[in-house]
Design a protein around this motif. Structure first.
Motif, mmCIF file in Angstrom:
data_model
loop_
_atom_site.group_PDB
_atom_site.id
_atom_site.type_symbol
_atom_site.label_atom_id
_atom_site.label_comp_id
_atom_site.label_asym_id
_atom_site.label_seq_id
_atom_site.Cartn_x
_atom_site.Cartn_y
_atom_site.Cartn_z
ATOM 1 N N ALA A 1 8.321 -55.607 25.444
ATOM 2 C CA ALA A 1 9.667 -55.028 25.486
ATOM 3 C C ALA A 1 9.619 -53.505 25.438
ATOM 4 N N VAL A 2 8.779 -52.968 24.568
ATOM 5 C CA VAL A 2 8.664 -51.506 24.465
ATOM 6 C C VAL A 2 8.125 -50.917 25.764
ATOM 7 N N VAL B 1 19.629 -45.085 25.867
ATOM 8 C CA VAL B 1 19.345 -46.463 26.250
ATOM 9 C C VAL B 1 18.744 -47.240 25.086
ATOM 10 N N ALA B 2 17.897 -46.593 24.298
ATOM 11 C CA ALA B 2 17.259 -47.269 23.173
ATOM 12 C C ALA B 2 18.235 -47.531 22.029
ATOM 13 N N PHE B 3 19.267 -46.706 21.879
ATOM 14 C CA PHE B 3 20.254 -46.860 20.799
ATOM 15 C C PHE B 3 21.647 -47.030 21.409
ATOM 16 N N PRO B 4 21.893 -48.138 22.089
ATOM 17 C CA PRO B 4 23.204 -48.299 22.738
ATOM 18 C C PRO B 4 24.356 -48.409 21.744
ATOM 19 N N ARG B 5 24.095 -48.880 20.522
ATOM 20 C CA ARG B 5 25.140 -49.032 19.515
ATOM 21 C C ARG B 5 25.289 -47.804 18.629
ATOM 22 N N ASN B 6 24.424 -46.826 18.822
ATOM 23 C CA ASN B 6 24.474 -45.603 18.008
ATOM 24 C C ASN B 6 24.396 -44.378 18.916
ATOM 25 N N PRO B 7 25.444 -44.101 19.665
ATOM 26 C CA PRO B 7 25.406 -42.940 20.564
ATOM 27 C C PRO B 7 25.278 -41.612 19.824
ATOM 28 N N GLU B 8 25.643 -41.605 18.542
ATOM 29 C CA GLU B 8 25.517 -40.364 17.786
ATOM 30 C C GLU B 8 24.056 -39.955 17.592
ATOM 31 N N ALA C 1 3.553 -50.307 17.133
ATOM 32 C CA ALA C 1 4.896 -50.758 16.750
ATOM 33 C C ALA C 1 4.961 -52.278 16.678
ATOM 34 N N ALA C 2 4.322 -52.946 17.644
ATOM 35 C CA ALA C 2 4.310 -54.408 17.618
ATOM 36 C C ALA C 2 3.540 -54.939 16.423
ATOM 37 N N ALA D 1 11.038 -46.301 17.962
ATOM 38 C CA ALA D 1 11.868 -46.097 16.768
ATOM 39 C C ALA D 1 12.960 -47.156 16.674
ATOM 40 N N ALA D 2 13.561 -47.520 17.790
ATOM 41 C CA ALA D 2 14.623 -48.526 17.762
ATOM 42 C C ALA D 2 14.104 -49.891 17.327
ATOM 43 N N SER D 3 12.810 -50.162 17.569
ATOM 44 C CA SER D 3 12.255 -51.451 17.167
ATOM 45 C C SER D 3 12.034 -51.558 15.659
ATOM 46 N N LEU D 4 12.044 -50.439 14.949
ATOM 47 C CA LEU D 4 11.857 -50.450 13.487
ATOM 48 C C LEU D 4 13.217 -50.629 12.826
#
Length: 391
Positions: free
Chosen positions: A117-118, A211-218, A286-287, A330-333
């Motif tokens: 995925a990464v 793209v990696a943080f679609p729910r956190n645009p901030e 990360a995996a 970072a988004a995977s953590l």
């Protein structure tokens, strides 16, 4: 009737005067005999030369025998490699059952899912960034940046920091560009601000972060503000406290003097090999952290805000992930807070293992030993401050 007298014989003549005695000395041979002797000697000389040629020819044959020995050695080496490959394949065939069992375990399934995925998410941004970075590094002259910056160093620092947004590449590209700026007469403070900001606030990296943080645009705004703030502060600190003998003048880049096409593809190959390799290593780490590390450990580190920030900051240095792909890692953590992830995203593009090596090679070890620790501390402070306000 007149009487004609014969001319007296000359000294060189061997022919006797008619009716006179033979005047040759007893040991003198006729001319024909001497010619035969000379011919015999000449034949002997030719025979010796022929033997010498045969000897040289024999030496050549001996050299040819040695060359055959070298070919025999290469053939043996190839046979050894083939034998090793065959043995490896046989071992894999024999152990295919245990290998399938290990790969089908839930832990390995989770590891493979995160790893793939990464890579799938980050690879398009990595390729695009490498191509654009190579195009700008080759086709845009470094003197353009020198003309665009203000003459006053205090004003040149923030302008250079903002100018980092026009270099869509990773930190591997920003180091040689910063070296070119210093070589063209740009003040080192402005070049260093550009060095730190370019890998973190360029459009490719910010798009990948969105793209990696679609729910956190901030997170996109926080990364831009924190990275630009740290870059400007470091530039001003260098202007205030930096010394000329701490920074070694950078050498000319390797692509100078080549054609545009050769320099472009050389830069692409260099960045792909470096950034792609570090991306794979980062995805594997990360995996592994996601699948192998006990959840209790991650929760313990994540529950303590200070420990979480320091842990991810150190992890960013060790993983040395390309800035175009670090947002996906970072988004995977998911166990960690957004502020801790922001520290990971701010620290990584500014100081990691590969950057330390590149900065040492470009500006000298004395510079890297002073610049890297200060950047690490300021990056953590900037991430915490920005995260507290925006996240």
């Amino acid at each position: 009737m007149a009487i004609t007298k014969a001319a007296p014989p000359t000294a060189d003549s061997h022919e006797p005067v008619a009716g006179g005695p033979d005047t040759r000395s007893p040991g003198t041979e006729p001319t024909g005999t001497a010619g035969a002797t000379a011919g015999t000697k000449s034949a002997g000389t030719k025979s010796a030369e022929s033997k010498s040629g045969e000897s040289k020819s024999g030496g050549t044959n001996s050299g040819g025998t040695k060359s055959g020995g070298t070919n025999s050695g290469g053939s043996k080496s190839a046979d050894t490699k083939s034998l090793a490959l065959i043995v490896l394949l046989l071992v894999l065939v024999v152990l295919q059952g245990p290998i399938r069992g290990a790969l089908s375990a839930p832990v390995m399934q989770s590891w493979m899912t995160v790893f793939v995925a990464v890579l799938v998410q980050a690879l398009p941004f990595l390729v695009l960034g490498v191509l654009l970075s190579a195009a700008i590094a080759v086709f845009v002259p470094a003197s353009f940046f020198a003309r665009a910056l203000p003459k006053r160093p205090a004003l040149a620092v923030p302008v250079a920091g903002v100018a980092g947004a026009i270099l869509p590449g990773c930190e591997c590209a920003s180091v040689p560009v910063a070296g070119a700026l210093v070589r063209r007469g740009v003040t080192p403070a402005a070049a260093l601000a550009f060095l730190l900001s370019a890998p973190a606030i360029n459009p490719i990296v910010l798009t990948a972060t969105a793209v990696a943080f679609p729910r956190n645009p901030e997170m996109v705004l926080a990364r831009f503000v924190a990275s630009l703030l740290v870059a400007c502060v470091m530039g001003w600190l260098w202007q205030r406290l930096g010394r000329t003998d701490w920074l070694r003048p950078p050498e000319r880049p390797h692509h100078e003097g080549q054609g545009k096409g050769a320099a472009f593809w050389g830069s692409v190959r260099h960045d792909v090999m470096h950034a792609g390799g570090f991306l794979v290593i980062g995805a594997m780490a990360a995996a592994t952290l996601k699948a192998v590390a006990p959840a209790s450990w991650l929760r313990t580190a994540a529950d303590n805000p200070l420990v979480a920030i320091l842990a991810l900051a150190v992890l960013a240095v060790l993983l040395s992930i390309c800035s175009e792909a670090d947002a996906f890692v970072a988004a995977s953590l998911t166990q960690f807070s957004l502020t801790a992830k922001l520290a990971f995203l701010v620290v990584g593009p500014m100081i990691d293992l590969k950057l330390f090596a590149m900065q040492t090679g470009t500006f000298g070890r004395g510079f890297a030993l002073r610049f890297a620790p200060a950047t690490f501390v300021l990056a953590i402070a900037g991430a915490v401050l920005t995260g507290t306000v925006l996240l």
